[in-house]
Design a protein around this motif. Sequence first.
Motif, PDB file in Angstrom:
ATOM      1  N   LEU A   1      15.805  45.311  13.163  1.00  0.00           N
ATOM      2  CA  LEU A   1      16.351  43.997  13.529  1.00  0.00           C
ATOM      3  C   LEU A   1      17.778  44.073  14.077  1.00  0.00           C
ATOM      4  O   LEU A   1      18.180  43.245  14.883  1.00  0.00           O
TER       5      LEU A   1
ATOM      6  N   LEU B   1      14.784  43.228   5.411  1.00  0.00           N
ATOM      7  CA  LEU B   1      13.825  42.516   6.268  1.00  0.00           C
ATOM      8  C   LEU B   1      13.326  43.437   7.390  1.00  0.00           C
ATOM      9  O   LEU B   1      12.151  43.375   7.765  1.00  0.00           O
TER      10      LEU B   1
ATOM     11  N   ILE C   1       9.272  44.299   8.012  1.00  0.00           N
ATOM     12  CA  ILE C   1       8.475  44.012   9.210  1.00  0.00           C
ATOM     13  C   ILE C   1       8.333  45.224  10.124  1.00  0.00           C
ATOM     14  O   ILE C   1       7.637  45.167  11.126  1.00  0.00           O
TER      15      ILE C   1
ATOM     16  N   ILE D   1      24.567  40.170   3.689  1.00  0.00           N
ATOM     17  CA  ILE D   1      23.648  39.769   4.761  1.00  0.00           C
ATOM     18  C   ILE D   1      23.171  41.001   5.536  1.00  0.00           C
ATOM     19  O   ILE D   1      22.016  41.065   5.971  1.00  0.00           O
TER      20      ILE D   1
ATOM     21  N   PHE E   1      29.896  37.749  13.104  1.00  0.00           N
ATOM     22  CA  PHE E   1      29.655  37.308  11.732  1.00  0.00           C
ATOM     23  C   PHE E   1      29.715  38.464  10.741  1.00  0.00           C
ATOM     24  O   PHE E   1      30.155  38.304   9.614  1.00  0.00           O
TER      25      PHE E   1
ATOM     26  N   SER F   1      15.860  36.046  10.837  1.00  0.00           N
ATOM     27  CA  SER F   1      16.745  37.006  10.150  1.00  0.00           C
ATOM     28  C   SER F   1      18.087  37.184  10.843  1.00  0.00           C
ATOM     29  O   SER F   1      19.126  37.042  10.217  1.00  0.00           O
ATOM     30  N   VAL F   2      18.061  37.504  12.132  1.00  0.00           N
ATOM     31  CA  VAL F   2      19.303  37.936  12.782  1.00  0.00           C
ATOM     32  C   VAL F   2      20.128  36.785  13.354  1.00  0.00           C
ATOM     33  O   VAL F   2      21.286  36.976  13.718  1.00  0.00           O
TER      34      VAL F   2
ATOM     35  N   THR G   1      20.205  41.817  17.747  1.00  0.00           N
ATOM     36  CA  THR G   1      21.239  40.842  17.403  1.00  0.00           C
ATOM     37  C   THR G   1      22.059  40.457  18.628  1.00  0.00           C
ATOM     38  O   THR G   1      22.109  41.202  19.609  1.00  0.00           O
TER      39      THR G   1
ATOM     40  N   LEU H   1      12.539  31.212   7.963  1.00  0.00           N
ATOM     41  CA  LEU H   1      13.935  31.105   7.528  1.00  0.00           C
ATOM     42  C   LEU H   1      14.029  31.085   5.999  1.00  0.00           C
ATOM     43  O   LEU H   1      14.895  31.751   5.413  1.00  0.00           O
ATOM     44  N   LEU H   2      13.127  30.364   5.348  1.00  0.00           N
ATOM     45  CA  LEU H   2      13.154  30.300   3.879  1.00  0.00           C
ATOM     46  C   LEU H   2      12.907  31.686   3.279  1.00  0.00           C
ATOM     47  O   LEU H   2      13.523  32.056   2.278  1.00  0.00           O
ATOM     48  N   LYS H   3      12.049  32.453   3.928  1.00  0.00           N
ATOM     49  CA  LYS H   3      11.792  33.819   3.465  1.00  0.00           C
ATOM     50  C   LYS H   3      13.062  34.679   3.625  1.00  0.00           C
ATOM     51  O   LYS H   3      13.433  35.437   2.720  1.00  0.00           O
ATOM     52  N   ALA H   4      13.742  34.536   4.750  1.00  0.00           N
ATOM     53  CA  ALA H   4      14.983  35.287   4.988  1.00  0.00           C
ATOM     54  C   ALA H   4      16.065  34.869   3.988  1.00  0.00           C
ATOM     55  O   ALA H   4      16.804  35.710   3.471  1.00  0.00           O
ATOM     56  N   ILE H   5      16.144  33.566   3.704  1.00  0.00           N
ATOM     57  CA  ILE H   5      17.131  33.076   2.725  1.00  0.00           C
ATOM     58  C   ILE H   5      16.849  33.695   1.350  1.00  0.00           C
ATOM     59  O   ILE H   5      17.760  34.115   0.642  1.00  0.00           O
ATOM     60  N   LYS H   6      15.573  33.782   0.986  1.00  0.00           N
ATOM     61  CA  LYS H   6      15.204  34.359  -0.315  1.00  0.00           C
ATOM     62  C   LYS H   6      15.642  35.823  -0.401  1.00  0.00           C
ATOM     63  O   LYS H   6      16.201  36.257  -1.420  1.00  0.00           O
ATOM     64  N   THR H   7      15.395  36.579   0.662  1.00  0.00           N
ATOM     65  CA  THR H   7      15.810  37.991   0.686  1.00  0.00           C
ATOM     66  C   THR H   7      17.331  38.088   0.597  1.00  0.00           C
ATOM     67  O   THR H   7      17.876  38.917  -0.138  1.00  0.00           O
ATOM     68  N   PHE H   8      18.024  37.228   1.334  1.00  0.00           N
ATOM     69  CA  PHE H   8      19.486  37.237   1.296  1.00  0.00           C
ATOM     70  C   PHE H   8      20.006  36.895  -0.096  1.00  0.00           C
ATOM     71  O   PHE H   8      20.956  37.521  -0.587  1.00  0.00           O
TER      72      PHE H   8
ATOM     73  N   PHE I   1      25.946  37.198  15.681  1.00  0.00           N
ATOM     74  CA  PHE I   1      25.709  38.078  14.545  1.00  0.00           C
ATOM     75  C   PHE I   1      26.786  39.154  14.447  1.00  0.00           C
ATOM     76  O   PHE I   1      27.265  39.491  13.363  1.00  0.00           O
TER      77      PHE I   1
ATOM     78  N   ILE J   1      10.037  35.399  13.395  1.00  0.00           N
ATOM     79  CA  ILE J   1      10.367  36.210  12.211  1.00  0.00           C
ATOM     80  C   ILE J   1      11.691  36.942  12.453  1.00  0.00           C
ATOM     81  O   ILE J   1      12.592  36.933  11.624  1.00  0.00           O
ATOM     82  N   VAL J   2      11.789  37.551  13.634  1.00  0.00           N
ATOM     83  CA  VAL J   2      12.992  38.322  13.990  1.00  0.00           C
ATOM     84  C   VAL J   2      14.235  37.435  13.975  1.00  0.00           C
ATOM     85  O   VAL J   2      15.232  37.755  13.318  1.00  0.00           O
TER      86      VAL J   2
ATOM     87  N   VAL K   1      22.959  29.562   8.924  1.00  0.00           N
ATOM     88  CA  VAL K   1      22.840  28.805   7.673  1.00  0.00           C
ATOM     89  C   VAL K   1      23.880  29.285   6.652  1.00  0.00           C
ATOM     90  O   VAL K   1      24.515  28.481   5.966  1.00  0.00           O
TER      91      VAL K   1
ATOM     92  N   LEU L   1      19.382  32.804   9.858  1.00  0.00           N
ATOM     93  CA  LEU L   1      20.001  33.068   8.543  1.00  0.00           C
ATOM     94  C   LEU L   1      21.538  33.111   8.615  1.00  0.00           C
ATOM     95  O   LEU L   1      22.208  32.406   7.850  1.00  0.00           O
ATOM     96  N   PRO L   2      22.122  33.918   9.524  1.00  0.00           N
ATOM     97  CA  PRO L   2      23.592  33.920   9.601  1.00  0.00           C
ATOM     98  C   PRO L   2      24.197  32.536   9.843  1.00  0.00           C
ATOM     99  O   PRO L   2      25.239  32.207   9.258  1.00  0.00           O
TER     100      PRO L   2
ATOM    101  N   ALA M   1      20.475  42.405   3.445  1.00  0.00           N
ATOM    102  CA  ALA M   1      19.250  41.605   3.556  1.00  0.00           C
ATOM    103  C   ALA M   1      18.519  41.909   4.864  1.00  0.00           C
ATOM    104  O   ALA M   1      17.292  42.046   4.884  1.00  0.00           O
ATOM    105  N   ILE M   2      19.262  42.036   5.953  1.00  0.00           N
ATOM    106  CA  ILE M   2      18.625  42.287   7.253  1.00  0.00           C
ATOM    107  C   ILE M   2      18.053  43.700   7.306  1.00  0.00           C
ATOM    108  O   ILE M   2      17.024  43.943   7.943  1.00  0.00           O
TER     109      ILE M   2
ATOM    110  N   GLU N   1      18.861  25.423   1.377  1.00  0.00           N
ATOM    111  CA  GLU N   1      17.493  25.899   1.176  1.00  0.00           C
ATOM    112  C   GLU N   1      16.576  24.730   0.791  1.00  0.00           C
ATOM    113  O   GLU N   1      15.483  24.560   1.357  1.00  0.00           O
TER     114      GLU N   1
END
Lengths: 287, 287
Positions: free
Chosen positions: A213, A205, A209, A198, A224, B186-187, A217, B246-253, A221, B182-183, B193, B190-191, A201-202, A261
């Motif tokens: 990021l 991300l 952008i 994770i 985590f 991610s931070v 947090t 969130l779906l975009k962040a999940i994909k990156t993760f 976070f 967007i921020v 989920v 995503l964690p 991934a961050i 998802e």
Amino acid sequence: MEWNFKEICIIGLGLIGGSFALNLKLKGFNGKITAIDINPEAIEKGLDLEVIDDGSIKHSIAENADLIVIATPVGVYEEVIRQLLPFISSGTIVTDLGSVKGHIVFKCESLLKGKAPFVGGHPIAGTEKSGVDNAVENLFSGAKFIVTPTPNTDKTALEKVKNLWKNLGSEVIEMDPFFHDIVFASVSHLPHVVAYAIVDAIDKLSNEIGEDLFQLTGGGFRDFTRIAMSDPIMWRDICIENRDNLLKAIKTFKKSIEKVETLIEQVKSEELKDFFEKAKKKRSEVR
Amino acid sequence: MEWNFKEICIIGLGLIGGSFALNLKLKGFNGKITAIDINPEAIEKGLDLEVIDDGSIKHSIAENADLIVIATPVGVYEEVIRQLLPFISSGTIVTDLGSVKGHIVFKCESLLKGKAPFVGGHPIAGTEKSGVDNAVENLFSGAKFIVTPTPNTDKTALEKVKNLWKNLGSEVIEMDPFFHDIVFASVSHLPHVVAYAIVDAIDKLSNEIGEDLFQLTGGGFRDFTRIAMSDPIMWRDICIENRDNLLKAIKTFKKSIEKVETLIEQVKSEELKDFFEKAKKKRSEVR
């Protein structure tokens, strides 16, 4: 308190080896504590902090120990034992503090055959920090200590090791070494891998952008991902040595994340709430 | 300390709304604090704990407030505002404490148009617990507070809300509402989920091996999954409202976890160590 040992030699004076030495002293262990580390600074620190009585980068210092405790990353056990072999005296017990057991326990038994009994051990305690200077008082008090006897295990050696950990305040649990690896692939190795992933991934991300990021947090976070600060070599070794079980746990986890998802993608509000509620309930049951 | 408000009405007296009320009192807010909650027990608890001066399940209690603070799950904002509309008096400012901004801020502006200025806000603070009885002293002190003005935002209202959060000890940061989403996808989102998903995975693995794995966890696991005890309805709403990001962040993760998976599968020791080292370094830089 009966300790059964006169001289304990710790191989690898890091956070866990150092905490082990520190807590032996704090609990009144009345014998000698020595340590071996490839890094002379670790030995110096251990002597300065007075958690060890003597130490060296040479394995010969183990020659008077009646208990040798391997506290190195699991990837170097074979090398460590081969170097120790000439200095293991009769009656000495060898044990370890590693996070992978299974085939490693049988490998250690085989390498030590005819020289010393081996007792596999794993304290369920630690922090994300490294080094003897981060040794933690009472780290093992109230924590579980898993001991993994095999049909070859010397019963007297097993009882002595178990007794030592009870003296340190741990709750000692016997477990089959292979079963141990299945269990800890799930509850420990998987979370570490996920935490490292994770953070990766961050980082990605952030680059996408153009904003750091990590600076945005909160406390959730930070808790985590705290375990993503754990020692990379130690964790590399754990992942490699326990890879079959870990890969299976990762696959199950991927199914779970893909389930969420899909629920989000398809805006299945009720099912998503149920998924979160079930997880909350399960997690809340943990002591 | 200048407060600018005489009567603050909080909609939704849970952990965040309750902590907001509690900390207003602790920081010496000298006006009246009221609350609305669909659950009369929450109001009773708030009155017993003396964090609010008055409260009701009816929206009419908001009629004398010069600041209305929405602290409900983000999924019910529209309904809440529609019910409030008849009771919003002239000069009243409306703000919120929700974790999703973006289109929600514009929706609130549109619903309140001609009635009251809206200022979107998000305190980067919280705990996994729920309810006003778990309100936390100094929860917002030293924490970030994100305020998300749009071109329509009333400047005076914005300054008054920013000032209030500075009085509570927060570091106030202005951010575009869409960039905010967007921020925090991610931070934060995503964690959460991932934490719910890992608990689900470990539950599945427990069933597979016939052992309650949750009873064999250590402190690392407990910290790691603490956020999986967060409120399911609040998090369901956040995931749904911020789903694209969130779906975009999940994909990156997922790509990151698959990267580690491949390195382990192919026993790429050096690369795996490098991956962990890089993540450790990134995470260690977090203040």
